[in-house]
Design an enzyme around this catalytic site. Structure first.
Site, PDB file in Angstrom:
ATOM      1  N   LYS A  52      39.895  58.130  35.997  1.00 31.36           N
ATOM      2  CA  LYS A  52      40.716  57.061  36.587  1.00 31.36           C
ATOM      3  C   LYS A  52      41.681  56.494  35.548  1.00 31.36           C
ATOM      4  CE  LYS A  52      37.109  56.088  39.943  1.00 31.36           C
ATOM      5  NZ  LYS A  52      35.882  55.341  40.290  1.00 31.36           N
ATOM      6  N   GLN A  96      32.484  50.244  38.161  1.00 30.21           N
ATOM      7  CA  GLN A  96      31.956  51.560  38.526  1.00 30.21           C
ATOM      8  C   GLN A  96      30.483  51.455  38.928  1.00 30.21           C
ATOM      9  OE1 GLN A  96      33.849  54.542  38.545  1.00 30.21           O
ATOM     10  NE2 GLN A  96      32.051  55.490  39.425  1.00 30.21           N
ATOM     11  N   ASP A 119      38.882  48.796  44.901  1.00 32.44           N
ATOM     12  CA  ASP A 119      37.914  49.765  45.446  1.00 32.44           C
ATOM     13  C   ASP A 119      37.643  49.478  46.922  1.00 32.44           C
ATOM     14  OD1 ASP A 119      36.938  51.998  44.152  1.00 32.44           O
ATOM     15  OD2 ASP A 119      35.507  50.893  42.913  1.00 32.44           O
TER      16      ASP A 119
END
Ligand code: NAD
Length: 290
Positions: A52, A96, A119
């Site tokens: 990412k 994450q 997200d």
């Protein structure tokens, strides 16, 4: 059979984003800035986060990687989230998953400012998704929609089966495929570990989206001719012939299912790169939403 090439599509999207970043800079506007928080040393998570960050660099975004030790307390992580929420320079950030057992994932998700939740896991964004209001869509399902759209896959009126009901993939995917939108309007069946006669259900499907995390679970006898298959699964399997010591397998027995499919995503190079592309698109959207 045609491959739904997530790697190529995500590269196309990254080029489009890079162009947009140049335009923003030329207009004297802010460079988009994505931050990622990772807790601990989970190899797969580190790989995803690094991918990412690398993608951010490629499109000209600013990026910040915050690595915290496994021993970090829940309060310390929540304090870091507050800091990111209030940092004007950060447009969006992700934490994450998975997190260590001593940290409550729900508390963490709820602590993220919904306007920076690129997200798309915050209940406010998920609620807005249900109502078809502007929001950050969860990155993986949004990436799948984008991929289906760019390959002009007809979804309206089709029978779509989603396997797996996680909060981050299967459940939102089932909602999105049923919405009254261009990629949507399917009749959706959401299946899970308690589903009876799964094979009978998948065999009827025009589109199967597989997200259960069991390698090579979907086999040719479970699908009909001409099916569109999207494989979300990523499982690391030992492979001494690889430099890394492992290979990646999807949730679909690729060769035999591909032979019956009209379109299918490979693993790797399918949904994974599209998830990253969505994250970048969401970060651009964060700037617009400001
Ligand atoms: P999860 O473990 O949270 O959920 C798995 C789901 O599968 C559960 O809802 C369970 O009910 C269902 N399930 C389990 N066994 C089943 C069975 N026999 N029949 C039907 N359903 C069954 O999974 P997740 O977080 O959604 O991840 C799924 C997979 O997708 C994993 O391999 C993960 O690594 C991968 N993933 C990939 C990306 C990407 O960007 N490519 C993103 C997220 C997750």
């Amino acid at each position: 059979m045609e491959l739904l090439d997530g790697k190529k599509t995500s590269n196309d999207i990254k080029e489009e984003i890079a162009q947009k970043v140049i335009e923003l800079k030329n207009q004297g506007k802010k460079t988009p800035h994505l931050a990622a928080v990772i807790v601990g040393e989970n190899g797969a998570s580190l790989t995803y986060v690094n991918a990412k960050v690398k993608a951010c660099e490629k499109v000209g975004f600013e990026s910040t990687l915050i690595k915290l030790p496994t021993s970090v307390t829940e309060d310390e992580l929540l304090a870091k989230i507050t800091e990111l929420n209030t940092n004007e320079d950060i447009d969006g950030f992700i934490v994450q998953l998975p997190l260590p057992d001593h940290i409550d994932e729900h508390k963490v998700t709820l602590a993220i400012d919904p306007m920076k939740d690129v997200d798309g896991f915050h209940p406010e964004n998920l609620g807005r998704m249900m109502l078809n209001l502007p929001c950050f869509l969860p990155a993986t399902p949004a990436g799948i929609l984008e991929l289906l759209d760019r390959y002009n896959i007809e979804t309206s009126g089709k029978d779509c089966v989603v396997i797996g009901r996680s909060h981050i993939v299967g459940s939102p995917m089932s909602v999105l495929m049923a919405r009254n939108t261009k990629i949507g309007n399917c009749t959706v069946t959401l299946t899970h570990s308690r589903t009876q006669n799964l094979k009978e259900i998948t065999k009827r499907a025009d589109i199967v989206i597989v997200a259960l995390g069991k390698s090579e679970f979907l086999t040719a006898d479970m699908v009909k001719e001409g099916v569109v298959v999207v494989d979300v699964g990523i499982t690391r399997v030992k492979d001494e012939s690889k430099k890394s010591g492992f290979k990646l397998l999807g949730d679909v027995k690729f060769d035999e299912v591909a032979a019956k499919s009209s379109y299918i995503t490979p693993v790797p190079g399918g949904v994974g790169p599209m998830t990253i592309a969505s994250l970048m698109l969401n970060t651009l959207q964060a700037i617009d939403m400001k």
